[in-house]
Design a protein around this motif. Structure first.
Motif, short mmCIF file in Angstrom:
data_model
loop_
_atom_site.label_atom_id
_atom_site.label_comp_id
_atom_site.label_asym_id
_atom_site.label_seq_id
_atom_site.Cartn_x
_atom_site.Cartn_y
_atom_site.Cartn_z
N SER A 104 -3.61 -0.55 -6.69
CA SER A 104 -3.84 -1.02 -5.32
C SER A 104 -5.19 -0.61 -4.78
O SER A 104 -5.58 -1.00 -3.70
N SER A 148 -1.35 -2.98 0.52
CA SER A 148 -0.38 -4.06 0.61
C SER A 148 1.01 -3.48 0.31
O SER A 148 1.16 -2.62 -0.55
N GLU A 178 3.42 -4.55 -1.30
CA GLU A 178 3.88 -4.74 -2.69
C GLU A 178 3.47 -3.59 -3.61
O GLU A 178 4.07 -3.42 -4.67
N HIS A 179 2.48 -2.81 -3.23
CA HIS A 179 2.02 -1.69 -4.05
C HIS A 179 2.61 -0.34 -3.64
O HIS A 179 2.31 0.67 -4.26
N GLY A 239 10.04 -4.92 1.45
CA GLY A 239 10.36 -4.64 0.05
C GLY A 239 9.95 -3.28 -0.47
O GLY A 239 9.93 -3.06 -1.68
#
Length: 187
Positions: A95, A105, A107-108, A136
């Motif tokens: 990331s 982000s 997602e990381h 998430g």
């Protein structure tokens, strides 16, 4: 004596601010967060807050698997209108976008940690965990003060419901195997 005018950002634009705005607005106070398009300013930290954060940061650094990094006080871009700043993050080393990076982000992010303060109690207990789960982020830890000592509440994401479920409460010793094996003396 003339009084300096208020900064322009004191009046939010129609629809609120965006995640990108945090990097462009001049003279924002340090550690300004964005929740639902609104700027959130933090109060000075207590000794408990700083000590708990340091304790967990050092413990996580010691246990960190290859490929992951611990970052204190960096923001996460969850979406266009939300960019909170957890006290500690564990993020994938991929990331890294360079030395001028100001956010990660979602997602990381593997783990977000919030040390609860008097002024941020509702945000740290309810609002941020709900937003982290929706984005998430697989693991969340909330740290509360019990007579000057940290109590760590651990949570894991149920991907089917996008909600966190409690996995433990730790008073004297934090010993977990998820998101990776960690053992921290909390006394």
């Amino acid at each position: 004596m003339s009084i300096a005018p208020y900064p322009d950002w004191i009046r939010p634009p129609a629809g609120g601010y965006t995640a990108e705005d945090l990097d462009r607005l001049p003279d924002l106070p340090p550690h300004t967060e964005l929740l639902d398009g609104s700027l959130i300013f933090v109060s000075p930290q207590t000794k408990f807050h700083v000590r708990a954060k340091r304790l967990l940061e050092r413990g996580l650094e010691t246990a960190l698997p290859v490929g992951w990094e611990v970052w204190p006080e960096m923001t996460i871009t969850l979406d266009r209108r939300n960019r909170p700043e957890p006290d500690i993050l564990v993020v994938h080393e991929e990331s890294d976008t360079g030395y001028l990076q100001t956010t990660f982000s979602a997602e990381h992010v593997l783990l977000a940690v919030e040390v609860v303060s008097e002024e941020s109690r509702e945000r740290d207990r309810e609002i941020k965990p709900r937003k982290y789960a929706a984005a998430g982020i697989r693991h969340f830890w909330r740290v509360e003060c019990d007579e000057g000592r940290p109590v760590v509440y651990t949570f894991e994401l149920d991907p089917a419901s996008s909600r966190y479920f409690p996995t433990g409460i730790y008073h004297k010793q934090l010993k977990v195997d998820q998101p990776f094996p960690v053992e921290i003396d909390l006394t």
